[in-house]
Design a protein around this motif. Structure first.
Motif, PDB file in Angstrom:
ATOM      1  N   GLU A  26       0.831  -1.205   0.000  1.00 27.88           N
ATOM      2  CA  GLU A  26       0.000   0.000   0.000  1.00 27.88           C
ATOM      3  C   GLU A  26       0.866   1.255   0.000  1.00 27.88           C
ATOM      4  O   GLU A  26       0.611   2.202  -0.771  1.00 27.88           O
ATOM      5  CB  GLU A  26      -0.911   0.005   1.224  1.00 27.88           C
ATOM      6  N   ASP A  27       1.881   1.269   0.858  1.00 30.69           N
ATOM      7  CA  ASP A  27       2.731   2.455   0.953  1.00 30.69           C
ATOM      8  C   ASP A  27       3.477   2.706  -0.349  1.00 30.69           C
ATOM      9  O   ASP A  27       3.590   3.854  -0.807  1.00 30.69           O
ATOM     10  CB  ASP A  27       3.732   2.290   2.108  1.00 30.69           C
ATOM     11  N   LEU A  28       3.990   1.645  -0.962  1.00 34.16           N
ATOM     12  CA  LEU A  28       4.705   1.803  -2.220  1.00 34.16           C
ATOM     13  C   LEU A  28       3.753   2.204  -3.340  1.00 34.16           C
ATOM     14  O   LEU A  28       4.132   2.954  -4.248  1.00 34.16           O
ATOM     15  CB  LEU A  28       5.430   0.497  -2.578  1.00 34.16           C
ATOM     16  N   SER A  29       2.522   1.727  -3.281  1.00 39.33           N
ATOM     17  CA  SER A  29       1.530   2.104  -4.291  1.00 39.33           C
ATOM     18  C   SER A  29       1.256   3.603  -4.262  1.00 39.33           C
ATOM     19  O   SER A  29       0.873   4.197  -5.284  1.00 39.33           O
ATOM     20  CB  SER A  29       0.221   1.349  -4.057  1.00 39.33           C
ATOM     21  N   MET A  30       1.452   4.219  -3.096  1.00 37.54           N
ATOM     22  CA  MET A  30       1.237   5.656  -3.001  1.00 37.54           C
ATOM     23  C   MET A  30       2.197   6.435  -3.899  1.00 37.54           C
ATOM     24  O   MET A  30       1.886   7.557  -4.323  1.00 37.54           O
ATOM     25  CB  MET A  30       1.420   6.117  -1.552  1.00 37.54           C
ATOM     26  N   ALA A  31       3.362   5.841  -4.177  1.00 34.82           N
ATOM     27  CA  ALA A  31       4.317   6.512  -5.054  1.00 34.82           C
ATOM     28  C   ALA A  31       3.787   6.629  -6.476  1.00 34.82           C
ATOM     29  O   ALA A  31       4.263   7.459  -7.257  1.00 34.82           O
ATOM     30  CB  ALA A  31       5.645   5.740  -5.066  1.00 34.82           C
ATOM     31  N   VAL A  32       2.815   5.804  -6.830  1.00 34.45           N
ATOM     32  CA  VAL A  32       2.161   5.891  -8.137  1.00 34.45           C
ATOM     33  C   VAL A  32       0.827   6.630  -8.027  1.00 34.45           C
ATOM     34  O   VAL A  32       0.498   7.470  -8.854  1.00 34.45           O
ATOM     35  CB  VAL A  32       1.943   4.485  -8.733  1.00 34.45           C
ATOM     36  N   TYR A  33       0.094   6.322  -6.972  1.00 35.84           N
ATOM     37  CA  TYR A  33      -1.261   6.884  -6.822  1.00 35.84           C
ATOM     38  C   TYR A  33      -1.227   8.401  -6.589  1.00 35.84           C
ATOM     39  O   TYR A  33      -1.994   9.144  -7.221  1.00 35.84           O
ATOM     40  CB  TYR A  33      -1.973   6.184  -5.660  1.00 35.84           C
ATOM     41  N   LEU A  34      -0.374   8.876  -5.685  1.00 34.45           N
ATOM     42  CA  LEU A  34      -0.370  10.297  -5.349  1.00 34.45           C
ATOM     43  C   LEU A  34      -0.014  11.191  -6.542  1.00 34.45           C
ATOM     44  O   LEU A  34      -0.667  12.218  -6.755  1.00 34.45           O
ATOM     45  CB  LEU A  34       0.576  10.566  -4.178  1.00 34.45           C
ATOM     46  N   PRO A  35       1.013  10.850  -7.347  1.00 38.79           N
ATOM     47  CA  PRO A  35       1.260  11.684  -8.531  1.00 38.79           C
ATOM     48  C   PRO A  35       0.080  11.684  -9.507  1.00 38.79           C
ATOM     49  O   PRO A  35      -0.238  12.715 -10.099  1.00 38.79           O
ATOM     50  CB  PRO A  35       2.493  11.032  -9.164  1.00 38.79           C
TER      51      PRO A  35
END
Length: 430
Positions: A158-167
């Protein structure tokens, strides 16, 4: 009152109040996040005592709080751990995304928020709170349980997915077109891949360059580097939070351990300011009308998170009790949900109240489900077993009833079931 004097009085009062709130939350065994949000609601627009002079300073402190939250989160993981988690837990991560992002997206569309609101609310309901869950695992003494690595694996994805989701979310909120969004996504993926490569291949060199025996120098270098990278990431529309997270991943070993010790108090201070600031930006009068949809969304996503943890633990070969514990532990939402809502509130103001109510509900319910999901399920299963003793429910015929019904062959029907029951309890022991 002079502006500077008013600023100091308000800031001193807020920080002192946060300290008192944090101590009270610790005494009653509750995460302080909901209390920080309530404090922000009390001192924001429409609250009991609105703050004016310190609003701009609090906004800057909130930005620093997000950066430090993500930096410390990145320091918890090494690049190799992230790669290993991606290889072993990606099916669980996919199930987690489908089960928990979908309710938020559907709810936003039903509320008429459009695609951007749907993507934002999907993120709010998708991401569990790493901070709350880590504290719950520590408080319950479950760090050594067999299901704990599974829980942490889901959180890492989940945390690593934020590196794609947030941008991607940032690009949508900025109103860029498909081409602009694709470029932002490619930049984010390239940045993540580049940082992981550097951390895997040259992590020691990076840590050696940052390392210092002087705590003061280490603090200044790590904090300065993080804020600088966060600012550059924000300029590239990759998100300042993701930039800070990647800095944390790139640092490892003694540097990461030393930076974690030095920065944790600062993280706690500015993270509290961030939660208060989010509460300040939400009008309390807007929350009662959204309590019902927030509660319904919370109920649905409690069930979907429990299902996620159960599935992930089952894939890892964990027994029945560990599966239910894993599911109950993943329920809490917190910092990431508020970060996402904070980004989206400027474009879709209606997300603020519902996200606040939603997080308030689940940050309180989360520790309770972590503690009680497995015992409640065990009681229900035991009740169903007793209820099915006449052969209509479970299909099994207990030995005691068989003995009274058939004296000539008291235990024959139940004999094969005894080892199976014993085997289940052995396999589920942790």
């Amino acid at each position: 009152m002079h502006d500077t004097t008013a600023l100091l009085v308000e800031l001193g009062s807020v920080i002192l109040g946060l300290g008192i709130i944090g101590r009270f939350a610790g005494r009653i065994g509750l995460s302080p996040i909901p209390l920080y949000l309530l404090a922000g609601l009390a001192f924001g627009e429409g609250g009991l005592l609105p703050l004016g002079a310190s609003e701009e300073f609090t906004a800057v402190g909130a930005e620093i709080g997000v950066i430090l939250l993500l930096l410390l989160l990145g320091l918890e993981y090494s690049a190799s751990e992230l790669v290993t988690s991606l290889k072993t837990q990606y099916p669980s991560g996919a199930v987690d995304f489908v089960l928990n992002a979908t309710p938020g997206a559907v709810a936003a569309l039903l509320l008429g928020w459009g695609p951007v609101g749907a993507v934002a609310l999907a993120g709010v309901t998708w991401i569990s709170s790493s901070g709350v869950i880590a504290k719950v695992l520590t408080d319950l003494g479950r760090l050594g349980n067999r299901e704990t690595p599974v829980i942490l694996g889901v959180l890492v994805i989940e945390d690593l997915s934020m590196a794609v989701y947030l941008p991607l979310l940032t690009a949508m909120l900025a109103g860029v077109g498909l081409a602009g969004g694709s470029i932002a996504l490619l930049i984010a993926l390239g940045t993540v891949g580049f940082v992981l490569y550097l951390a895997l291949r040259h992590g020691r060199l990076i840590s050696r360059a940052v390392s210092s025996d002087n705590p003061e120098m280490l603090l200044l270098v790590v904090l300065g580097l993080t804020v600088l990278v966060a600012g550059v990431a924000q300029q590239l529309q990759v998100s300042a939070a993701v930039g800070a997270f990647l800095v944390g991943i790139a640092l490892s070993g003694e540097v990461a351990e030393g930076a974690r010790k030095l920065l944790t108090p600062l993280r706690d201070l500015f993270a509290a300011v961030f939660f208060v600031f989010f509460g300040l930006s939400t009008n309390p009068a807007e929350i009662p009308p959204v309590l019902l949809p927030a509660a319904l969304l919370a109920i649905v996503t409690v069930l979907t998170k429990i299902a996620t943890g159960w599935y992930a633990a089952r894939r890892a070969g964990i027994g029945s009790r560990g599966r239910w514990r894993a599911g109950g532990t993943l329920v809490a939402r917190g910092e990431f949900s508020i970060v996402i809502a904070g980004l989206a509130v400027a474009t879709e103001p209606r997300i603020g109240p519902i996200a606040t109510a939603y997080v308030l509900i689940l940050v309180i319910v989360g520790p309770l489900t972590a503690r009680w999901t497995q015992p409640v399920v065990a009681r229900i299963q035991a009740w169903r077993g007793r209820d099915g003793s006449d052969g209509k429910g479970s299909g099994e015929v207990p030995a005691a009833r068989t003995a009274s019904a058939e004296p000539a062959a008291p235990a024959a029907p139940a004999a094969p079931a005894e080892p199976a029951v014993q085997e289940e309890f052995v396999s589920s022991a942790d």
